[in-house]
Design a protein around this motif. Structure first.
Motif, PDB file in Angstrom:
ATOM      1  N   GLY A   1       0.807   9.944  15.599  1.00  0.00           N
ATOM      2  CA  GLY A   1       0.788  11.356  15.230  1.00  0.00           C
ATOM      3  C   GLY A   1       0.471  11.650  13.789  1.00  0.00           C
ATOM      4  N   LEU A   2       0.284  10.609  12.973  1.00  0.00           N
ATOM      5  CA  LEU A   2       0.020  10.825  11.559  1.00  0.00           C
ATOM      6  C   LEU A   2      -1.341  10.248  11.190  1.00  0.00           C
ATOM      7  CD1 LEU A   2       3.486   9.986   9.994  1.00  0.00           C
ATOM      8  CD2 LEU A   2       2.509  12.235  10.374  1.00  0.00           C
ATOM      9  N   HIS A   3      -2.067  11.001  10.384  1.00  0.00           N
ATOM     10  CA  HIS A   3      -3.401  10.587   9.958  1.00  0.00           C
ATOM     11  C   HIS A   3      -3.328  10.075   8.528  1.00  0.00           C
ATOM     12  CE1 HIS A   3      -7.818  10.819   9.739  1.00  0.00           C
ATOM     13  NE2 HIS A   3      -7.606  11.157   8.484  1.00  0.00           N
ATOM     14  N   ILE A   4      -3.810   8.855   8.301  1.00  0.00           N
ATOM     15  CA  ILE A   4      -3.819   8.273   6.957  1.00  0.00           C
ATOM     16  C   ILE A   4      -5.081   8.749   6.254  1.00  0.00           C
ATOM     17  CG2 ILE A   4      -3.841   6.127   5.633  1.00  0.00           C
ATOM     18  CD1 ILE A   4      -2.579   4.806   8.137  1.00  0.00           C
ATOM     19  N   PHE A   5      -4.915   9.465   5.163  1.00  0.00           N
ATOM     20  CA  PHE A   5      -6.083  10.009   4.470  1.00  0.00           C
ATOM     21  C   PHE A   5      -6.227   9.486   3.053  1.00  0.00           C
ATOM     22  CE2 PHE A   5      -2.598  12.776   3.373  1.00  0.00           C
ATOM     23  CZ  PHE A   5      -2.821  13.136   2.061  1.00  0.00           C
ATOM     24  N   GLY A   6      -5.313   8.626   2.612  1.00  0.00           N
ATOM     25  CA  GLY A   6      -5.424   8.066   1.274  1.00  0.00           C
ATOM     26  C   GLY A   6      -4.474   6.904   1.097  1.00  0.00           C
ATOM     27  N   GLY A   7      -4.731   6.094   0.086  1.00  0.00           N
ATOM     28  CA  GLY A   7      -3.837   4.978  -0.193  1.00  0.00           C
ATOM     29  C   GLY A   7      -4.284   4.176  -1.399  1.00  0.00           C
ATOM     30  N   VAL A   8      -3.333   3.543  -2.072  1.00  0.00           N
ATOM     31  CA  VAL A   8      -3.620   2.671  -3.216  1.00  0.00           C
ATOM     32  C   VAL A   8      -2.776   1.411  -3.091  1.00  0.00           C
ATOM     33  CG1 VAL A   8      -4.305   4.498  -4.817  1.00  0.00           C
ATOM     34  CG2 VAL A   8      -1.887   3.896  -4.613  1.00  0.00           C
ATOM     35  N   ALA A   9      -3.299   0.296  -3.570  1.00  0.00           N
ATOM     36  CA  ALA A   9      -2.564  -0.970  -3.582  1.00  0.00           C
ATOM     37  C   ALA A   9      -1.881  -1.135  -4.931  1.00  0.00           C
ATOM     38  CB  ALA A   9      -3.511  -2.134  -3.321  1.00  0.00           C
ATOM     39  N   VAL A  10      -0.588  -1.484  -4.901  1.00  0.00           N
ATOM     40  CA  VAL A  10       0.179  -1.652  -6.139  1.00  0.00           C
ATOM     41  C   VAL A  10       1.100  -2.855  -5.994  1.00  0.00           C
ATOM     42  CG1 VAL A  10       0.144   0.809  -6.693  1.00  0.00           C
ATOM     43  CG2 VAL A  10       2.023  -0.114  -5.332  1.00  0.00           C
ATOM     44  N   ASP A  11       1.577  -3.371  -7.136  1.00  0.00           N
ATOM     45  CA  ASP A  11       2.627  -4.383  -7.090  1.00  0.00           C
ATOM     46  C   ASP A  11       3.890  -3.745  -6.529  1.00  0.00           C
ATOM     47  OD1 ASP A  11       0.994  -6.281  -8.220  1.00  0.00           O
ATOM     48  OD2 ASP A  11       1.636  -5.856 -10.270  1.00  0.00           O
TER      49      ASP A  11
ATOM     50  N   TYR B   1      -9.231  -4.856   3.103  1.00  0.00           N
ATOM     51  CA  TYR B   1      -8.434  -4.222   4.146  1.00  0.00           C
ATOM     52  C   TYR B   1      -8.882  -2.770   4.272  1.00  0.00           C
ATOM     53  CZ  TYR B   1      -5.273  -8.227   4.018  1.00  0.00           C
ATOM     54  OH  TYR B   1      -4.740  -9.481   4.091  1.00  0.00           O
ATOM     55  N   VAL B   2      -9.286  -2.402   5.479  1.00  0.00           N
ATOM     56  CA  VAL B   2      -9.768  -1.047   5.741  1.00  0.00           C
ATOM     57  C   VAL B   2      -8.772  -0.378   6.682  1.00  0.00           C
ATOM     58  CG1 VAL B   2     -11.673   0.344   6.598  1.00  0.00           C
ATOM     59  CG2 VAL B   2     -12.137  -1.831   5.457  1.00  0.00           C
ATOM     60  N   ILE B   3      -8.191   0.732   6.214  1.00  0.00           N
ATOM     61  CA  ILE B   3      -7.086   1.381   6.921  1.00  0.00           C
ATOM     62  C   ILE B   3      -7.450   2.832   7.211  1.00  0.00           C
ATOM     63  CG2 ILE B   3      -4.621   1.948   6.808  1.00  0.00           C
ATOM     64  CD1 ILE B   3      -4.386  -0.207   4.612  1.00  0.00           C
ATOM     65  N   GLY B   4      -7.094   3.281   8.404  1.00  0.00           N
ATOM     66  CA  GLY B   4      -7.194   4.696   8.729  1.00  0.00           C
ATOM     67  C   GLY B   4      -8.612   5.227   8.735  1.00  0.00           C
TER      68      GLY B   4
ATOM     69  N   TRP C   1       5.352   3.324   2.210  1.00  0.00           N
ATOM     70  CA  TRP C   1       5.023   2.001   1.707  1.00  0.00           C
ATOM     71  C   TRP C   1       4.699   1.105   2.893  1.00  0.00           C
ATOM     72  CZ3 TRP C   1       4.544   2.023  -3.358  1.00  0.00           C
ATOM     73  CH2 TRP C   1       5.344   2.865  -4.141  1.00  0.00           C
ATOM     74  N   TYR C   2       3.640   0.326   2.749  1.00  0.00           N
ATOM     75  CA  TYR C   2       3.245  -0.565   3.847  1.00  0.00           C
ATOM     76  C   TYR C   2       2.889  -1.930   3.283  1.00  0.00           C
ATOM     77  CZ  TYR C   2       0.678  -2.412   7.878  1.00  0.00           C
ATOM     78  OH  TYR C   2       0.247  -3.192   8.918  1.00  0.00           O
TER      79      TYR C   2
ATOM     80  N   ILE D   1       0.848  -1.185   0.000  1.00  0.00           N
ATOM     81  CA  ILE D   1       0.000   0.000   0.000  1.00  0.00           C
ATOM     82  C   ILE D   1       0.885   1.236   0.000  1.00  0.00           C
ATOM     83  CG2 ILE D   1      -1.923   1.177   1.130  1.00  0.00           C
ATOM     84  CD1 ILE D   1      -2.522  -1.695   0.281  1.00  0.00           C
ATOM     85  N   LEU D   2       0.656   2.135  -0.936  1.00  0.00           N
ATOM     86  CA  LEU D   2       1.277   3.453  -0.882  1.00  0.00           C
ATOM     87  C   LEU D   2       0.306   4.342  -0.117  1.00  0.00           C
ATOM     88  CD1 LEU D   2       3.519   5.406  -1.583  1.00  0.00           C
ATOM     89  CD2 LEU D   2       2.373   5.855  -3.767  1.00  0.00           C
ATOM     90  N   MET D   3       0.666   4.684   1.117  1.00  0.00           N
ATOM     91  CA  MET D   3      -0.228   5.439   1.990  1.00  0.00           C
ATOM     92  C   MET D   3       0.163   6.919   1.994  1.00  0.00           C
ATOM     93  SD  MET D   3      -0.734   2.895   5.268  1.00  0.00           S
ATOM     94  CE  MET D   3       0.886   3.293   5.913  1.00  0.00           C
ATOM     95  N   PHE D   4      -0.838   7.773   2.126  1.00  0.00           N
ATOM     96  CA  PHE D   4      -0.636   9.219   2.200  1.00  0.00           C
ATOM     97  C   PHE D   4      -1.084   9.683   3.575  1.00  0.00           C
ATOM     98  CE2 PHE D   4      -1.095   7.940  -2.138  1.00  0.00           C
ATOM     99  CZ  PHE D   4      -0.159   8.693  -2.824  1.00  0.00           C
ATOM    100  N   LYS D   5      -0.198  10.459   4.255  1.00  0.00           N
ATOM    101  CA  LYS D   5      -0.448  10.824   5.642  1.00  0.00           C
ATOM    102  C   LYS D   5      -0.150  12.301   5.856  1.00  0.00           C
ATOM    103  CE  LYS D   5       2.701   8.067   7.035  1.00  0.00           C
ATOM    104  NZ  LYS D   5       3.602   7.327   7.936  1.00  0.00           N
ATOM    105  N   PHE D   6      -0.749  12.827   6.877  1.00  0.00           N
ATOM    106  CA  PHE D   6      -0.401  14.190   7.265  1.00  0.00           C
ATOM    107  C   PHE D   6      -0.440  14.289   8.784  1.00  0.00           C
ATOM    108  CE2 PHE D   6      -4.948  14.573   7.616  1.00  0.00           C
ATOM    109  CZ  PHE D   6      -5.143  15.544   8.586  1.00  0.00           C
TER     110      PHE D   6
END
Length: 590
Positions: free
Chosen positions: A568-578, A532-535, A315-316, A299-304
């Motif tokens: 301390g970081l909030h996950i607000f987006g993400g996509v699954a990739v190879d 999988y449900v994240i954040g 990357w997760y 998962i490429l996760m986006f956080k702020f």
């Protein structure tokens, strides 16, 4: 009964027989075939009417009936046809069969039953193949498939290959791939030929998270008989994907004496180091990650963080719980949306402006580059991908919800407007089913929405579909096995634990089990048949939602909880990739 009564009955019967209402009736004796087999078994047991005797290499004689054997086996049919001398003989030598196995197979022909055991399966399968008794062959294959374990899978693979059992060969190879790390611990691996080792380590879907494990297995095999095997090392190392190993581990590997004394192996090491340092090299299979299902998805996760206006990426790996910092993205906001196309291009869109950024996962540079801006400034919109086009749906201009929709065609690198939705929506979810877009829930300028509408791109037209059971603003959306999942969201009063599914065939919404905690704007990805449900946002204060992952299994309709430390970081987006090269090392293990 007197003569007059008899005459009357005969007359009535003639009338019935003349009637066309009962012209004929077909009767079937369901026990007939069973009784025939029982009769044939009796004949065989008593050697009655037997017209063929078989002599095997151990000198034993087995009896049978030619017509019965011909009906059951293409092999015997050919043997007793007019084209072969055995047709006239009542005595045949079978040199490739053991008498006990032959008797088992003859008994099967007369009973329809076969007993497969660990002791007889290795002789029974080739004999069944030889006599072309497919049911017995398949029974042996099924038996061996159930016996597969790390101690015998290599032997079963060789056995299947020797006897041309493609299904068993495929099953054993699949098992070896999945259990590779356990298989190479056994002595059986050490006695493989170099060709067999090469075949195994060449599998593109070999289940190894870290390529150094493949390298270690090669060195272990060579050292087992060093004098005879050291010359095979270059051929083996050709199939070890050294470029996928991080630099620190490569430097450790470079100290291996067997590599330092071989020029070809030193070339492979140089290639790997160059790839890690992003020096241009010819692309080979060694530079491509192995693809063994969900465990190679990340998962490429986006956080702020509330303390910093700058967003970060990470990357997760859900399977190993390993994290690694991702490429920096400057022009990104917590209201941005993200999609991936062809597992290669990740797009970050909008947030507070019209900007679009692209990350090319196949590029060694691993940096975000600006793309053509969207046509409309919009926030908290929905986004999805269909036919290599990005659809941006609804959102807010900062004051009110909008119903406009725009599309980006990656082949033309241009945005264009398409038909607007029937209802203005912000904070909506968007899913794709059967080549149609679904705009799900959200909110207009005043109320939360439970309505849903569908877009047919062939007609460029939106139409309403049945609404959900509750209003959902900011739901998570996923599609799995032709079913759309709508998860969590905000109903106007509270964030929701509930989830529901939509089946397009019957256009019905059905509730599924609740999550453990409420979530609004969660990241939802599908891997290996699971959700999988994240954040997401939550009302939980003591246990922040950003520290958990929930996994839904559609087969059992159950949720399980997993922890993911990200303080301390909030996950607000993400996509699954190879998984791209260089991603997920043994750093940052949770």
């Amino acid at each position: 009964m007197d003569s007059s009564q008899t005459s009357s009955c005969e007359s009535d019967l003639k009338q019935v027989m003349k009637s066309e209402e009962c012209a004929w009736t077909n009767f079937r004796n369901t026990s007939h075939s069973v009784r025939i087999l029982q009769g044939l078994q009796f004949l065989l047991k008593n050697e009655a009417l037997c017209d063929i005797k078989f002599k095997t290499d151990d000198g034993c004689i087995t009896f049978g009936h030619k017509n019965v054997l011909m009906a059951a086996s293409p092999y015997f049919h050919a043997m007793f046809s007019n084209y072969f001398n055995e047709n006239k003989n009542d005595f045949v030598s079978l040199r490739k069969l053991d008498s006990n196995v032959l008797q088992l197979l003859i008994d099967y022909i007369y009973t329809g039953e076969i007993l497969v055991t660990k002791k007889n399966v290795q002789v029974l399968l080739p004999a069944a193949n030889y006599l072309q008794l497919d049911f017995v062959t398949n029974a042996c294959v099924d038996f061996l498939q159930k016996q597969l374990d790390v101690s015998n899978c290599l032997d079963i693979r060789v056995f299947a290959d020797l006897h041309n059992c493609t299904e068993l060969l495929s099953s054993s190879e699949t098992f070896i791939k999945k259990k590779f790390l356990d298989v190479v611990k056994g002595d059986e691996f050490l006695f493989l030929s170099s060709e067999d080792v090469i075949k195994i380590i060449s599998y593109n879907d070999l289940a190894v998270t870290f390529e150094e494990k493949v390298f270690e297995s090669v060195i272990k095999w060579v050292n087992h008989d060093l004098d005879l095997r050291k010359d095979f090392l270059p051929d083996l190392m050709e199939h070890v994907r050294l470029p996928l190993i991080n630099l620190d581990t490569l430097f450790t590997i470079s100290e291996e004496p067997l590599l330092n004394t071989n020029p070809k192996c030193k070339d492979y090491l140089f290639e790997a180091v160059s790839f890690n340092l992003r020096i241009a090299i010819p692309q080979t299979i060694r530079c491509k990650p192995r693809q063994f299902g969900g465990s190679q998805k990340v998962i490429l996760m986006f956080k702020f963080s509330c303390l910093s206006p700058k967003c970060t990426t990470e990357w997760y790996d859900l399977a190993t719980k390993i994290r690694k910092n991702g490429p920096e993205i400057n022009d990104c906001h917590k209201n941005a949306r993200f999609v991936v196309i062809r597992n290669q291009w990740v797009f970050a869109l909008g947030g507070v402006n019209q900007s679009v950024s692209l990350l090319n996962l196949s590029s060694q540079s691993h940096c975000w580059v600006p793309m053509t801006d969207m046509l409309v400034v919009r926030r908290i919109f929905g986004v999805c991908v269909l036919d290599d086009c990005i659809y941006v749906v609804g959102g807010s201009d900062g004051l009110s919800a909008c119903n406009s929709v725009e599309v980006f065609d990656i082949s033309k690198q241009k945005w264009r407007m398409v038909s607007s939705m029937l209802i203005a929506r912000r904070s909506l979810g968007v899913g794709v089913l059967n080549n149609c877009l679904y705009a799900v829930g959200g909110a207009n300028s005043v109320f939360m929405l439970k309505s849903v509408e569908r877009y047919d791109l062939r007609l460029d037209e939106w139409t309403p579909v049945p609404e959900m059971s509750v209003c959902r603003s900011g739901p998570g959306i996923a599609v799995l096995d032709g079913v759309m999942y709508v998860i969590g969201g905000f109903d106007g009063l509270v964030n929701l634990k509930s989830a529901e599914i939509y089946r397009p065939d019957d256009e019905v919404w059905t509730s599924i089990s609740d999550m453990h905690v409420p979530r609004r704007w969660p990241v939802v990805v599908t891997l290996d048949g699971l959700l999988y449900v994240i954040g997401g946002d939550s009302e939980e204060i003591i246990e922040p939602i950003v520290q958990t992952v929930e996994i839904y299994d559609p087969r059992t309709n159950t949720w399980t909880m997993d922890k993911m430390s990200s303080p301390g970081l909030h996950i607000f987006g993400g996509v699954a990739v190879d998984r791209p090269p260089h991603v997920i090392t043994n750093e940052n293990t949770i």
